[in-house]
Design a protein around this motif. Structure first.
Motif, PDB file in Angstrom:
ATOM      1  N   ASP A  53       2.892   3.487   3.902  1.00 42.44           N
ATOM      2  CA  ASP A  53       1.620   3.043   4.948  1.00 42.44           C
ATOM      3  C   ASP A  53       1.401   3.898   6.052  1.00 42.44           C
ATOM      4  O   ASP A  53       0.336   4.073   6.485  1.00 42.44           O
ATOM      5  CB  ASP A  53       2.055   1.678   5.147  1.00 42.44           C
ATOM      6  CG  ASP A  53       2.010   0.573   4.219  1.00 42.44           C
ATOM      7  OD1 ASP A  53       1.275   0.876   3.086  1.00 42.44           O
ATOM      8  OD2 ASP A  53       2.479  -0.671   4.354  1.00 42.44           O
ATOM      9  N   ASN A  56      -1.819   6.879   5.364  1.00 38.08           N
ATOM     10  CA  ASN A  56      -2.831   6.453   4.669  1.00 38.08           C
ATOM     11  C   ASN A  56      -3.943   7.555   5.407  1.00 38.08           C
ATOM     12  O   ASN A  56      -3.769   8.157   6.566  1.00 38.08           O
ATOM     13  CB  ASN A  56      -3.344   4.910   4.919  1.00 38.08           C
ATOM     14  CG  ASN A  56      -3.546   4.698   6.167  1.00 38.08           C
ATOM     15  OD1 ASN A  56      -3.933   5.253   7.109  1.00 38.08           O
ATOM     16  ND2 ASN A  56      -3.129   3.450   6.933  1.00 38.08           N
ATOM     17  N   GLU A  57      -5.112   7.495   4.855  1.00 32.70           N
ATOM     18  CA  GLU A  57      -6.358   8.341   5.085  1.00 32.70           C
ATOM     19  C   GLU A  57      -6.820   8.054   6.428  1.00 32.70           C
ATOM     20  O   GLU A  57      -7.239   8.733   6.973  1.00 32.70           O
ATOM     21  CB  GLU A  57      -7.418   8.180   3.842  1.00 32.70           C
ATOM     22  CG  GLU A  57      -6.825   8.859   2.643  1.00 32.70           C
ATOM     23  CD  GLU A  57      -7.847   9.099   1.587  1.00 32.70           C
ATOM     24  OE1 GLU A  57      -8.866   9.605   1.954  1.00 32.70           O
ATOM     25  OE2 GLU A  57      -7.752   8.225   0.666  1.00 32.70           O
ATOM     26  N   ALA A  64      -4.030   8.985  -1.466  1.00 32.58           N
ATOM     27  CA  ALA A  64      -2.783   8.319  -2.163  1.00 32.58           C
ATOM     28  C   ALA A  64      -2.622   9.165  -3.343  1.00 32.58           C
ATOM     29  O   ALA A  64      -1.366   9.410  -3.730  1.00 32.58           O
ATOM     30  CB  ALA A  64      -3.258   6.760  -2.360  1.00 32.58           C
TER      31      ALA A  64
END
Length: 172
Positions: A53, A56-57, A64
């Motif tokens: 987590d 993340n982007e 991912a």
């Protein structure tokens, strides 16, 4: 490739570095780190893998599909870190919130499971610096000057530094 031959080869996207090339790489890395230290940056090391987590982007990390993922014994998804900034941000939030501005630098390996980038390695040495808690024009200027000094220390005589942050241009 036979099973026996597979044991002496590296997986696709990684390679061994040895002899003169390894010495030259280490010498360049040392020159870059020395320059960062001269600017007052302190070294930080983060784990090679973290909770998924964190990367993340939304935090500016990779997608991912480009992460090497695996699970720990408690079934938490972990990833080999694809870049350093989110890991450093995690450390700042945990250890350094009262120490602003903060100058941290690193030289770590990062891992991206990219298949679309022909010829790019999946494991890279990434050096960098983070100036946290100072969004002044002087901080921007410091970072630019430091990048130029690092490139010169690494032995580059011709290079181009590109700036892509709109807020930086507005501050000029």
């Amino acid at each position: 490739m036979t099973k026996k031959n597979k044991l002496i080869h590296t997986p696709e996207g990684v390679r061994d570095i040895y002899n003169g090339e390894c010495r030259r790489k280490l010498a360049v890395q040392e020159k870059i780190l020395h320059t960062l230290y001269l600017y007052g940056y302190e070294h930080i090391q983060t784990p090679s893998f973290e909770y998924a987590d964190i990367f993340n982007e939304d935090r500016g990390s990779v997608g991912a599909q480009e992460m090497f993922k695996f699970f720990d014994r408690d079934n938490n998804m972990l990833v080999l870190r694809p870049d350093m900034t989110p890991a450093v941000a995690r450390c700042v939030a945990k250890y350094f919130m009262d120490d602003m501005p903060l100058r941290l630098c690193y030289l770590e390996r990062t891992f991206k499971n990219n298949t679309s980038y022909q010829g790019y390695l999946k494991e890279r040495a990434e050096s960098g610096a983070e100036l946290i808690g100072d969004d002044s024009p002087d901080a921007d200027a410091e970072m630019i000057a430091m990048v130029i000094d690092c490139l010169k220390a690494a032995g580059l005589k011709e290079f181009q530094v590109e700036l892509g942050e709109v807020a930086f241009y507005r501050s000029l």
